[in-house]
Motif scaffolding. Sequence first.
Motif, PDB file in Angstrom:
ATOM      1  N   ALA A 199      -7.245 -17.274   7.715  1.00 24.66           N
ATOM      2  CA  ALA A 199      -7.877 -16.160   8.419  1.00 24.66           C
ATOM      3  C   ALA A 199      -7.073 -14.873   8.234  1.00 24.66           C
ATOM      4  CB  ALA A 199      -8.029 -16.486   9.900  1.00 24.66           C
ATOM      5  N   SER A 200      -5.764 -14.968   8.257  1.00 17.10           N
ATOM      6  CA  SER A 200      -4.925 -13.778   8.044  1.00 17.10           C
ATOM      7  C   SER A 200      -5.127 -13.211   6.647  1.00 17.10           C
ATOM      8  CB  SER A 200      -3.447 -14.119   8.238  1.00 17.10           C
ATOM      9  OG  SER A 200      -3.196 -14.558   9.530  1.00 17.10           O
ATOM     10  N   ILE A 201      -5.218 -14.081   5.659  1.00 15.71           N
ATOM     11  CA  ILE A 201      -5.427 -13.624   4.285  1.00 15.71           C
ATOM     12  C   ILE A 201      -6.757 -12.901   4.158  1.00 15.71           C
ATOM     13  CG2 ILE A 201      -5.877 -14.426   1.928  1.00 15.71           C
ATOM     14  CD1 ILE A 201      -3.758 -16.594   2.433  1.00 15.71           C
ATOM     15  N   THR A 202      -7.810 -13.460   4.718  1.00 14.49           N
ATOM     16  CA  THR A 202      -9.119 -12.818   4.582  1.00 14.49           C
ATOM     17  C   THR A 202      -9.207 -11.514   5.380  1.00 14.49           C
ATOM     18  OG1 THR A 202     -10.014 -14.243   6.310  1.00 14.49           O
ATOM     19  CG2 THR A 202     -10.393 -14.910   4.041  1.00 14.49           C
ATOM     20  N   ILE A 203      -8.595 -11.464   6.541  1.00 18.47           N
ATOM     21  CA  ILE A 203      -8.616 -10.225   7.327  1.00 18.47           C
ATOM     22  C   ILE A 203      -7.850  -9.123   6.617  1.00 18.47           C
ATOM     23  CG2 ILE A 203      -7.765  -9.139   9.448  1.00 18.47           C
ATOM     24  CD1 ILE A 203      -8.466 -11.749  10.891  1.00 18.47           C
ATOM     25  N   ILE A 204      -6.674  -9.433   6.105  1.00 15.23           N
ATOM     26  CA  ILE A 204      -5.876  -8.413   5.424  1.00 15.23           C
ATOM     27  C   ILE A 204      -6.528  -8.021   4.101  1.00 15.23           C
ATOM     28  CG2 ILE A 204      -3.643  -7.933   4.372  1.00 15.23           C
ATOM     29  CD1 ILE A 204      -2.379  -9.509   6.656  1.00 15.23           C
ATOM     30  N   ALA A 205      -7.153  -8.975   3.406  1.00 11.81           N
ATOM     31  CA  ALA A 205      -7.876  -8.628   2.178  1.00 11.81           C
ATOM     32  C   ALA A 205      -9.039  -7.689   2.486  1.00 11.81           C
ATOM     33  CB  ALA A 205      -8.379  -9.887   1.488  1.00 11.81           C
ATOM     34  N   ALA A 206      -9.736  -7.919   3.595  1.00  9.98           N
ATOM     35  CA  ALA A 206     -10.824  -7.025   3.998  1.00  9.98           C
ATOM     36  C   ALA A 206     -10.296  -5.623   4.311  1.00  9.98           C
ATOM     37  CB  ALA A 206     -11.546  -7.599   5.208  1.00  9.98           C
ATOM     38  N   LEU A 207      -9.149  -5.566   4.969  1.00 11.20           N
ATOM     39  CA  LEU A 207      -8.568  -4.256   5.287  1.00 11.20           C
ATOM     40  C   LEU A 207      -8.109  -3.525   4.030  1.00 11.20           C
ATOM     41  CD1 LEU A 207      -6.521  -5.133   8.489  1.00 11.20           C
ATOM     42  CD2 LEU A 207      -8.623  -3.790   8.344  1.00 11.20           C
ATOM     43  N   ILE A 208      -7.584  -4.272   3.061  1.00 10.04           N
ATOM     44  CA  ILE A 208      -7.160  -3.652   1.802  1.00 10.04           C
ATOM     45  C   ILE A 208      -8.367  -3.097   1.059  1.00 10.04           C
ATOM     46  CG2 ILE A 208      -6.224  -4.159  -0.492  1.00 10.04           C
ATOM     47  CD1 ILE A 208      -4.239  -6.056   0.878  1.00 10.04           C
ATOM     48  N   ILE A 209      -9.456  -3.856   1.031  1.00 10.07           N
ATOM     49  CA  ILE A 209     -10.668  -3.378   0.367  1.00 10.07           C
ATOM     50  C   ILE A 209     -11.218  -2.154   1.092  1.00 10.07           C
ATOM     51  CG2 ILE A 209     -13.077  -3.965  -0.123  1.00 10.07           C
ATOM     52  CD1 ILE A 209     -12.078  -6.822  -0.685  1.00 10.07           C
ATOM     53  N   ARG A 210     -11.185  -2.168   2.401  1.00 10.23           N
ATOM     54  CA  ARG A 210     -11.695  -1.038   3.189  1.00 10.23           C
ATOM     55  C   ARG A 210     -10.844   0.204   2.992  1.00 10.23           C
ATOM     56  NH1 ARG A 210     -14.223   2.662   5.223  1.00 10.23           N
ATOM     57  NH2 ARG A 210     -14.620   2.888   7.432  1.00 10.23           N
ATOM     58  N   ALA A 211      -9.527   0.048   2.886  1.00 11.33           N
ATOM     59  CA  ALA A 211      -8.634   1.201   2.761  1.00 11.33           C
ATOM     60  C   ALA A 211      -8.636   1.781   1.350  1.00 11.33           C
ATOM     61  CB  ALA A 211      -7.214   0.802   3.153  1.00 11.33           C
TER      62      ALA A 211
ATOM     63  N   SER B  54      -2.700   0.406   1.844  1.00 11.54           N
ATOM     64  CA  SER B  54      -3.038  -0.882   1.239  1.00 11.54           C
ATOM     65  C   SER B  54      -1.803  -1.561   0.653  1.00 11.54           C
ATOM     66  CB  SER B  54      -4.119  -0.709   0.171  1.00 11.54           C
ATOM     67  OG  SER B  54      -3.660   0.115  -0.874  1.00 11.54           O
ATOM     68  N   ILE B  55      -0.850  -0.790   0.192  1.00 12.18           N
ATOM     69  CA  ILE B  55       0.406  -1.384  -0.293  1.00 12.18           C
ATOM     70  C   ILE B  55       1.178  -2.001   0.868  1.00 12.18           C
ATOM     71  CG2 ILE B  55       2.643  -0.867  -1.347  1.00 12.18           C
ATOM     72  CD1 ILE B  55       1.151   1.255  -3.023  1.00 12.18           C
ATOM     73  N   LYS B  56       1.181  -1.330   1.999  1.00 14.94           N
ATOM     74  CA  LYS B  56       1.829  -1.877   3.189  1.00 14.94           C
ATOM     75  C   LYS B  56       1.129  -3.159   3.647  1.00 14.94           C
ATOM     76  CE  LYS B  56       3.443   2.576   4.886  1.00 14.94           C
ATOM     77  NZ  LYS B  56       3.317   3.585   5.943  1.00 14.94           N
ATOM     78  N   LEU B  57      -0.198  -3.152   3.603  1.00 11.55           N
ATOM     79  CA  LEU B  57      -0.944  -4.357   3.969  1.00 11.55           C
ATOM     80  C   LEU B  57      -0.650  -5.503   3.014  1.00 11.55           C
ATOM     81  CD1 LEU B  57      -4.417  -2.888   4.961  1.00 11.55           C
ATOM     82  CD2 LEU B  57      -2.784  -4.023   6.457  1.00 11.55           C
ATOM     83  N   LEU B  58      -0.507  -5.201   1.742  1.00  7.60           N
ATOM     84  CA  LEU B  58      -0.170  -6.225   0.760  1.00  7.60           C
ATOM     85  C   LEU B  58       1.209  -6.821   1.034  1.00  7.60           C
ATOM     86  CD1 LEU B  58      -1.173  -7.668  -1.792  1.00  7.60           C
ATOM     87  CD2 LEU B  58      -0.024  -5.892  -3.104  1.00  7.60           C
ATOM     88  N   LEU B  59       2.154  -5.991   1.428  1.00  5.49           N
ATOM     89  CA  LEU B  59       3.486  -6.495   1.784  1.00  5.49           C
ATOM     90  C   LEU B  59       3.426  -7.362   3.039  1.00  5.49           C
ATOM     91  CD1 LEU B  59       5.682  -3.358   1.068  1.00  5.49           C
ATOM     92  CD2 LEU B  59       5.582  -5.485  -0.248  1.00  5.49           C
ATOM     93  N   ILE B  60       2.619  -6.970   4.001  1.00  2.00           N
ATOM     94  CA  ILE B  60       2.444  -7.792   5.205  1.00  2.00           C
ATOM     95  C   ILE B  60       1.804  -9.123   4.843  1.00  2.00           C
ATOM     96  CG2 ILE B  60       1.174  -7.953   7.382  1.00  2.00           C
ATOM     97  CD1 ILE B  60       1.581  -4.915   7.665  1.00  2.00           C
TER      98      ILE B  60
END
Length: 97
Positions: A41-53, A59-65
């Motif tokens: 669930a964390s992977i899909t939520i952060i992937a959605a946020l990266i796509i949205r941003a 998005s680089i910060k989200l990728l590091l998280i």
Amino acid sequence: MIYKILLIISWIYVIFGVIGIFRFNNMYARLLTGSKIDTAASITIIAALIIRAGISQFSIKLLLILLFLMVTNPISNHVLARSAYLNGIEVKKEGKG
């Protein structure tokens, strides 16, 4: 549009995870189910946020998280399971509940 689908998929993961946690009566099976669903669930939520941003510093910060979560979630669950095992919580078979 794609990020909305990923967010819906993450909620489906969470719902199935909650059902799985209540279905199992073994502590280790519950821990395994919770850790896998939490990571997925964390992977899909952060992937959605990266796509949205889009491509940005955010998005680089989200990728590091995301990388941090992918490393620390399995380690923390391993530590919990090992601690339980060393403290004498037995690994029970599913049928012997």
